[in-house]
Enzyme design. Structure first.
Site, PDB file in Angstrom:
ATOM      1  N   ARG A  84      17.436 -35.328  69.038  1.00 23.02           N
ATOM      2  CA  ARG A  84      16.290 -34.506  69.430  1.00 23.02           C
ATOM      3  C   ARG A  84      15.021 -35.306  69.160  1.00 23.02           C
ATOM      4  O   ARG A  84      14.765 -35.705  68.032  1.00 23.02           O
ATOM      5  CB  ARG A  84      16.283 -33.196  68.632  1.00 23.02           C
ATOM      6  CG  ARG A  84      15.056 -32.343  68.884  1.00 23.02           C
ATOM      7  CD  ARG A  84      15.127 -30.975  68.186  1.00 23.02           C
ATOM      8  NE  ARG A  84      13.912 -30.239  68.476  1.00 23.02           N
ATOM      9  CZ  ARG A  84      12.947 -29.986  67.580  1.00 23.02           C
ATOM     10  NH1 ARG A  84      13.077 -30.355  66.319  1.00 23.02           N
ATOM     11  NH2 ARG A  84      11.857 -29.348  67.940  1.00 23.02           N
ATOM     12  N   HIS A 128       5.461 -31.487  70.659  1.00 30.09           N
ATOM     13  CA  HIS A 128       5.595 -31.460  69.197  1.00 30.09           C
ATOM     14  C   HIS A 128       4.204 -31.788  68.625  1.00 30.09           C
ATOM     15  O   HIS A 128       4.029 -32.769  67.910  1.00 30.09           O
ATOM     16  CB  HIS A 128       6.679 -32.427  68.729  1.00 30.09           C
ATOM     17  CG  HIS A 128       7.256 -32.111  67.369  1.00 30.09           C
ATOM     18  ND1 HIS A 128       8.601 -31.895  67.157  1.00 30.09           N
ATOM     19  CD2 HIS A 128       6.680 -31.983  66.148  1.00 30.09           C
ATOM     20  CE1 HIS A 128       8.818 -31.655  65.862  1.00 30.09           C
ATOM     21  NE2 HIS A 128       7.670 -31.708  65.230  1.00 30.09           N
ATOM     22  N   GLU A 173       7.600 -25.086  67.271  1.00 30.94           N
ATOM     23  CA  GLU A 173       6.904 -24.316  66.237  1.00 30.94           C
ATOM     24  C   GLU A 173       5.491 -23.861  66.624  1.00 30.94           C
ATOM     25  O   GLU A 173       4.494 -24.309  66.041  1.00 30.94           O
ATOM     26  CB  GLU A 173       6.850 -25.110  64.926  1.00 30.94           C
ATOM     27  CG  GLU A 173       8.222 -25.536  64.415  1.00 30.94           C
ATOM     28  CD  GLU A 173       8.191 -26.114  63.005  1.00 30.94           C
ATOM     29  OE1 GLU A 173       7.105 -26.429  62.513  1.00 30.94           O
ATOM     30  OE2 GLU A 173       9.265 -26.247  62.397  1.00 30.94           O
ATOM     31  N   ASN A 299      14.148 -23.708  63.479  1.00 31.36           N
ATOM     32  CA  ASN A 299      13.911 -24.662  62.390  1.00 31.36           C
ATOM     33  C   ASN A 299      13.864 -23.881  61.093  1.00 31.36           C
ATOM     34  O   ASN A 299      13.087 -22.931  60.962  1.00 31.36           O
ATOM     35  CB  ASN A 299      12.570 -25.397  62.573  1.00 31.36           C
ATOM     36  CG  ASN A 299      12.571 -26.315  63.774  1.00 31.36           C
ATOM     37  OD1 ASN A 299      13.611 -26.534  64.400  1.00 31.36           O
ATOM     38  ND2 ASN A 299      11.416 -26.869  64.099  1.00 31.36           N
ATOM     39  N   TYR A 301      13.774 -24.221  56.788  1.00 35.93           N
ATOM     40  CA  TYR A 301      13.646 -25.025  55.561  1.00 35.93           C
ATOM     41  C   TYR A 301      13.804 -24.194  54.303  1.00 35.93           C
ATOM     42  O   TYR A 301      14.374 -24.656  53.316  1.00 35.93           O
ATOM     43  CB  TYR A 301      12.292 -25.754  55.550  1.00 35.93           C
ATOM     44  CG  TYR A 301      12.253 -26.848  56.591  1.00 35.93           C
ATOM     45  CD1 TYR A 301      12.749 -28.109  56.303  1.00 35.93           C
ATOM     46  CD2 TYR A 301      11.778 -26.601  57.876  1.00 35.93           C
ATOM     47  CE1 TYR A 301      12.765 -29.109  57.257  1.00 35.93           C
ATOM     48  CE2 TYR A 301      11.795 -27.594  58.843  1.00 35.93           C
ATOM     49  CZ  TYR A 301      12.285 -28.846  58.527  1.00 35.93           C
ATOM     50  OH  TYR A 301      12.314 -29.828  59.482  1.00 35.93           O
ATOM     51  N   GLU A 353      16.088 -27.996  63.387  1.00 34.27           N
ATOM     52  CA  GLU A 353      15.612 -28.782  62.234  1.00 34.27           C
ATOM     53  C   GLU A 353      16.094 -28.127  60.961  1.00 34.27           C
ATOM     54  O   GLU A 353      15.997 -26.902  60.808  1.00 34.27           O
ATOM     55  CB  GLU A 353      14.072 -28.836  62.150  1.00 34.27           C
ATOM     56  CG  GLU A 353      13.413 -29.716  63.157  1.00 34.27           C
ATOM     57  CD  GLU A 353      11.888 -29.761  62.997  1.00 34.27           C
ATOM     58  OE1 GLU A 353      11.373 -29.541  61.879  1.00 34.27           O
ATOM     59  OE2 GLU A 353      11.222 -30.004  64.024  1.00 34.27           O
TER      60      GLU A 353
HETATM   61  C1  FCB Z   1       8.485 -28.970  60.690  1.00 32.07           C
HETATM   62  C2  FCB Z   1       8.046 -29.912  61.784  1.00 32.07           C
HETATM   63  C3  FCB Z   1       8.538 -31.315  61.620  1.00 32.07           C
HETATM   64  C4  FCB Z   1       8.546 -31.761  60.180  1.00 32.07           C
HETATM   65  C5  FCB Z   1       9.212 -30.737  59.306  1.00 32.07           C
HETATM   66  C6  FCB Z   1       9.292 -31.128  57.838  1.00 32.07           C
HETATM   67  O1  FCB Z   1       7.555 -27.946  60.582  1.00 32.07           O
HETATM   68  O2  FCB Z   1       8.480 -29.449  63.031  1.00 32.07           O
HETATM   69  O3  FCB Z   1       7.758 -32.140  62.433  1.00 32.07           O
HETATM   70  O4  FCB Z   1       7.273 -32.072  59.778  1.00 32.07           O
HETATM   71  O5  FCB Z   1       8.563 -29.504  59.411  1.00 32.07           O
END
Ligand code: FCB
Length: 457
Positions: A84, A128, A173, A299, A301, A353
């Protein structure tokens, strides 16, 4: 932190489940002013004093633009199915309107053909975050005209490459671009105005829907979708105040994007909260935004914990955190996927992500990043949990292939499974990359035992 699931305890995924690694143009390419590329809003933002933690820029980054073939070999060496990446709009159209830049288009053509030659599926993101700076001069994403400029850009890229691209993502995002770029001003273009931010979010969503329609009308066969940053938002306590803040944050992060995309409406409670800062819309916008998609990229985290007392610091609450200060909370990914699946009628989802920054040490050519390996393996297990409970998932991509320019954090935060020495541009596979490669080999071995043993012989 709980122990990670050992490899042999991670379940067998379906044979067509797509495993990948992800990057974005501005974070790795460098070559900021070469071969006709125009400046992006991030090129300009980096030059403002004090906005990037280590005062760095994307001028060189990982120098990927000049190291394309070696980096493609690196990707192939991991045994992934997919890569990607994003296209830098100002590299292919320097001013965001008018002339196309042939060397820029040719670069992405080499990238795509290089992936296909190595048996890797291209997953292309159109936006992006690196909007052509020239468009910002006329209001950027706050100006409705940018919506139509984006549709032109999307159709040009798809006309040139679409026959070879597995999947095209319109935006990465939108919440980050709208809120961090236009409300808090932490990210480019550094505007602090909530009304502008909500208008930006509306234009991003509208341009997504119109781009999908335009690409389909021109016969593009790539699968089309969007990538959202999503998280479960939970209240820090049972208090009514904390519950209300959690509901509001969930509304602004999750429902503000998911509802128009999948229910053709902005959430009423958030429209009311925004009041005069709610976006201006034209008739038909909501219908266009809800144009059906082939996939949704998520995405993930961490989760978010909402507290009326202000920022809730996971570290202060004894929770494991990454180098970004983000809580390590894999079960939040299962919770999120189940909730999305329950609340919306969705196309298949990908995790586009997932990954973590940790303080790595390169010693004698090795990086023992056990924390990152554990983070990744536990989140893969969380995806499997959701699938076991009936959620349709089609792929998982690690953020990121390489250490890279982490936006306002500069180069200080390392997310790569491959270490980059920025002085020499030397790439070194971290233990997490070696683990991922072995995990993928085992997955394929379970699916095609004959083939793998033949290859090994
Ligand atoms: C996301 C972004 C990516 C990277 C990660 C850690 O928000 O899409 O570019 O910075 O966080």
């Amino acid at each position: 932190m709980n122990a990670p699931p050992p490899n042999d305890l991670l379940p067998e995924f379906p044979a067509d489940f797509v495993w990948g690694v992800a990057t974005s143009a501005f974070q790795i390419e460098g070559a900021a002013r070469e071969d006709g590329k125009g400046p992006s809003i991030w090129d300009e933002f980096c030059r403002k004093p004090g906005v990037i933690a280590d005062h760095s820029t994307g001028d060189v980054a990982c120098d990927h633009y000049h190291r394309l073939d070696a980096d493609l070999d690196l990707i192939a060496s991991l045994g992934v199915d997919a890569y990607r990446f994003s296209v830098s709009w100002p590299r292919v159209q320097p001013h965001g309107v008018g002339a196309w830049n042939e060397p820029g288009l040719a670069f992405y053509e080499r990238l795509v053909d290089g992936l296909l030659a190595r048996g890797i599926k291209p997953y292309l993101t159109l936006n992006h975050w690196d909007l052509p700076a020239a468009l910002q001069a006329s209001g950027g994403w706050g100006n409705r005209d940018t919506v139509y400029r984006f549709v032109d850009y999307a159709t040009q890229v798809a006309a040139r490459l679409g026959d070879r691209i597995t999947a095209i993502t319109t935006h990465n995002e939108p919440w980050v671009m709208a809120c961090l770029g236009h409300e808090t001003g932490e990210f480019a273009p550094g505007i602090k105005d909530r009304a502008v931010a909500t208008q930006v979010s509306h234009h991003l969503l509208l341009s997504h829907g119109l781009a999908l329609q335009a690409l389909r009308a021109q016969g593009c066969t790539s699968r089309l979708g969007i990538v959202l940053n999503l998280a479960p938002v939970v209240a820090a306590t049972q208090s009514a105040e904390d519950q209300a803040i959690a509901r509001l944050k969930d509304g602004r992060l999750v429902r503000w994007y998911m509802d128009p995309l999948f229910k053709q409406a902005y959430p009423a409670d958030i429209l009311e909260f925004l009041g005069r800062d709610a976006p201006r819309m034209e008739a038909g916008d909501l219908r266009d935004i809800a144009t059906p998609m082939d996939f949704l990229g998520v995405n993930y985290y961490s989760r978010r914990v909402a507290s009326a007392a202000g920022h809730w610091d996971p570290h202060a609450h004894g929770k494991p955190v990454t180098d970004m200060g983000w809580e390590v909370y894999p079960q939040g990914l299962t919770e999120l996927l189940l909730r999305l699946d329950h609340d919306y009628a969705l196309p298949p989802m990908y995790i586009t992500e997932n990954g973590a920054a940790f303080k790595d040490q390169l010693l004698a050519g090795q990086v023992h990043d056990d924390l990152r390996r554990d983070y990744i393996s536990r989140h893969i297990a969380a995806v499997a949990d959701a699938m076991r409970q009936g959620v349709r998932m089609q792929g998982y991509m690690v953020w990121s292939l390489l250490d890279n320019f982490e936006w306002a954090s500069g180069y200080a935060k390392r997310f790569g499974i491959v270490h980059v020495d920025y002085a020499t541009q030397q790439r070194t596979l971290k233990d997490s990359a070696l683990w991922y490669r072995e995990f993928l080999r085992q997955q394929k071995a379970k699916q095609m035992p004959g083939l793998v043993s033949l290859e090994r012989a």
